[in-house]
Design a protein around this motif. Structure first.
Motif, short mmCIF file in Angstrom:
data_model
loop_
_atom_site.label_atom_id
_atom_site.label_comp_id
_atom_site.label_asym_id
_atom_site.label_seq_id
_atom_site.Cartn_x
_atom_site.Cartn_y
_atom_site.Cartn_z
N GLY A 170 39.03 47.43 33.20
CA GLY A 170 39.15 46.07 33.69
C GLY A 170 40.03 45.90 34.90
O GLY A 170 40.24 44.79 35.38
N GLN A 171 40.57 46.97 35.46
CA GLN A 171 41.42 46.94 36.66
C GLN A 171 40.67 47.56 37.83
O GLN A 171 39.94 48.55 37.66
CB GLN A 171 42.71 47.71 36.40
CG GLN A 171 43.56 47.98 37.63
CD GLN A 171 44.27 46.74 38.14
OE1 GLN A 171 44.98 46.08 37.40
NE2 GLN A 171 44.05 46.41 39.40
N ILE A 172 40.83 46.98 39.03
CA ILE A 172 40.12 47.47 40.21
C ILE A 172 41.05 48.27 41.10
O ILE A 172 42.14 47.80 41.47
CB ILE A 172 39.50 46.32 41.02
CG1 ILE A 172 38.57 45.50 40.14
CG2 ILE A 172 38.75 46.85 42.23
CD1 ILE A 172 37.96 44.33 40.85
N MET A 173 40.63 49.48 41.45
CA MET A 173 41.37 50.35 42.36
C MET A 173 40.56 50.55 43.63
O MET A 173 39.36 50.75 43.57
CB MET A 173 41.66 51.69 41.68
CG MET A 173 42.67 51.61 40.54
SD MET A 173 42.61 53.03 39.43
CE MET A 173 41.27 52.51 38.35
N GLN A 174 41.23 50.50 44.76
CA GLN A 174 40.59 50.68 46.06
C GLN A 174 41.04 52.01 46.65
O GLN A 174 42.23 52.27 46.81
CB GLN A 174 40.96 49.53 46.99
CG GLN A 174 40.31 49.56 48.35
CD GLN A 174 40.86 48.48 49.27
OE1 GLN A 174 42.07 48.36 49.43
NE2 GLN A 174 39.97 47.70 49.86
N PHE A 175 40.06 52.87 46.96
CA PHE A 175 40.33 54.18 47.54
C PHE A 175 39.72 54.25 48.93
O PHE A 175 38.73 53.56 49.22
CB PHE A 175 39.74 55.30 46.68
CG PHE A 175 40.33 55.41 45.30
CD1 PHE A 175 41.34 56.32 45.04
CD2 PHE A 175 39.87 54.62 44.26
CE1 PHE A 175 41.88 56.45 43.76
CE2 PHE A 175 40.40 54.74 42.99
CZ PHE A 175 41.42 55.65 42.74
N ASN A 176 40.28 55.10 49.80
CA ASN A 176 39.59 55.36 51.05
C ASN A 176 38.51 56.41 50.81
O ASN A 176 38.37 56.93 49.71
CB ASN A 176 40.57 55.78 52.15
CG ASN A 176 41.30 57.08 51.82
OD1 ASN A 176 40.84 57.91 51.03
ND2 ASN A 176 42.47 57.29 52.44
N LYS A 177 37.73 56.73 51.84
CA LYS A 177 36.61 57.63 51.66
C LYS A 177 37.05 59.08 51.41
O LYS A 177 36.22 59.91 51.03
CB LYS A 177 35.68 57.56 52.88
CG LYS A 177 34.90 56.25 52.98
CD LYS A 177 33.98 56.08 51.78
CE LYS A 177 33.15 54.81 51.84
NZ LYS A 177 32.06 54.84 52.81
N ALA A 178 38.34 59.36 51.57
CA ALA A 178 38.86 60.68 51.23
C ALA A 178 39.31 60.74 49.78
O ALA A 178 39.70 61.80 49.30
CB ALA A 178 40.01 61.05 52.15
N GLY A 179 39.27 59.60 49.08
CA GLY A 179 39.64 59.57 47.68
C GLY A 179 41.09 59.22 47.42
O GLY A 179 41.56 59.31 46.28
N LEU A 224 45.68 48.44 44.74
CA LEU A 224 45.20 47.89 43.48
C LEU A 224 44.75 46.47 43.78
O LEU A 224 45.56 45.65 44.24
CB LEU A 224 46.29 47.91 42.41
CG LEU A 224 46.73 49.28 41.91
CD1 LEU A 224 47.88 49.12 40.91
CD2 LEU A 224 45.58 50.02 41.26
N LEU A 225 43.48 46.18 43.58
CA LEU A 225 42.93 44.89 43.96
C LEU A 225 43.23 43.87 42.86
O LEU A 225 42.66 43.92 41.78
CB LEU A 225 41.43 45.01 44.17
CG LEU A 225 40.74 43.80 44.82
CD1 LEU A 225 41.22 43.62 46.25
CD2 LEU A 225 39.24 43.97 44.79
N GLY A 226 44.15 42.94 43.17
CA GLY A 226 44.56 41.98 42.16
C GLY A 226 45.24 42.70 41.00
O GLY A 226 45.60 43.87 41.09
N ARG A 227 45.40 41.98 39.91
CA ARG A 227 45.95 42.61 38.71
C ARG A 227 45.54 41.78 37.50
O ARG A 227 45.11 40.63 37.63
CB ARG A 227 47.47 42.73 38.78
CG ARG A 227 48.20 41.39 38.83
CD ARG A 227 49.70 41.61 38.88
NE ARG A 227 50.43 40.35 38.87
CZ ARG A 227 51.76 40.24 38.87
NH1 ARG A 227 52.50 41.36 38.88
NH2 ARG A 227 52.34 39.07 38.87
N GLN A 228 45.66 42.37 36.34
CA GLN A 228 45.26 41.69 35.13
C GLN A 228 46.32 40.66 34.73
O GLN A 228 47.50 40.96 34.70
CB GLN A 228 45.01 42.70 34.00
CG GLN A 228 43.78 43.55 34.26
CD GLN A 228 43.54 44.60 33.20
OE1 GLN A 228 44.32 45.52 33.08
NE2 GLN A 228 42.46 44.45 32.45
N GLY A 229 45.84 39.46 34.44
CA GLY A 229 46.73 38.36 34.08
C GLY A 229 45.98 37.05 34.16
O GLY A 229 44.75 37.02 34.30
#
Length: 250
Positions: free
Chosen positions: A82-91, A96-101
């Motif tokens: 349920g949490q979104i992580m944003q990585f670059n194309k190198a991994g 962290l996009l937003g947070r749970q709450g």
């Protein structure tokens, strides 16, 4: 690109189907003898390249149960627990996009996401919070609105479609439930609705799969094995898939 039915489209493109004027073209999955094996499709016409990307992040971050991996032009996004992580194309983890709450810009459980490349916005569906949030590409929260509560929308997933939001529903029905929401006008158009109620004791659930060609999206509905073409205000049957004994009853 998420939810892309690449295998389905390859089979459709290489299958020779006879078609009567009153029938849908049938794509057989249970009889490969009808497929023209001499028909060649260059692999580079489907994917430009393949590579292994190893995600790297701070040792304090634990990537749990991954439910979605999404690729945009510049980034890779992972939804895990349920949490979104944003990585670059190198991994490498960049955000962290937003947070749970339950506060502004927070979500209870991220279920699905899509990126509006033209307007540089990331849309996130909060399944339990019953709302849609949107951020700019650096993760700054821009706004949110409630997801529609009209009959038939249980917020299974969504896709951005011609500036609108295309909602799909996991509904036990012989017709898929599809709605298009115009955010600017706060207007919901029902493209297709459930045409029967679920009988007591019935457990089979239909499932929608969207192939995201933004100009002409297609939807595969597992309940009745039909591929539909989605237009602005209607759903048109395009292909009928024949699985025979290969079909798995969910």
């Amino acid at each position: 690109m998420k939810k892309s039915l690449i295998y389905l489209l390859v089979i459709i493109s290489i299958t020779s189907c006879t078609k009567n004027s009153e029938e849908l073209p049938v794509v057989p999955f249970d009889n490969f003898n009808v497929i023209d094996l001499n028909h060649e499709i260059p692999l580079d016409s489907i994917v430009s390249k393949t590579e292994i990307i190893r995600f790297s992040a701070d040792s304090a971050l634990v990537i749990g149960n991954i439910s979605l991996v999404y690729e945009s032009k510049e980034h890779l996004y992972v939804i895990a627990d349920g949490q979104i992580m944003q990585f670059n194309k190198a991994g490498k983890l960049v955000n962290l996009l937003g947070r749970q709450g339950e506060g502004p810009g927070e979500y209870l459980y991220a279920r699905d996401m899509d990126v509006d490349e033209e307007n540089q916005l990331i849309y996130v569906m909060d399944y339990f919070g019953q709302k849609m949030l949107y951020y700019n590409l650096d993760g700054t929260f821009e706004g949110s609105f409630d997801t529609p509560v009209e009959n038939g929308i249980d917020k299974e997933g969504f896709s951005l479609y011609k500036g609108n939001i295309l909602y799909t529903s996991n509904e036990n029905s012989i017709s898929p439930v599809i709605s298009i929401y115009n955010q600017d006008k706060d207007e919901l158009v029902k493209v297709s609705i459930a045409n029967r109620e679920t009988p007591a004791g019935e457990a089979f659930m239909g499932t929608n799969f969207i192939y995201e060609n933004k100009e002409e999206p297609y939807l595969f509905y597992y309940f009745n094995d039909t591929v539909f073409s989605i237009e602005t205000s209607k759903l048109e049957p395009a292909y009928l898939l024949k699985f025979g004994n290969l079909k798995i009853q969910l």
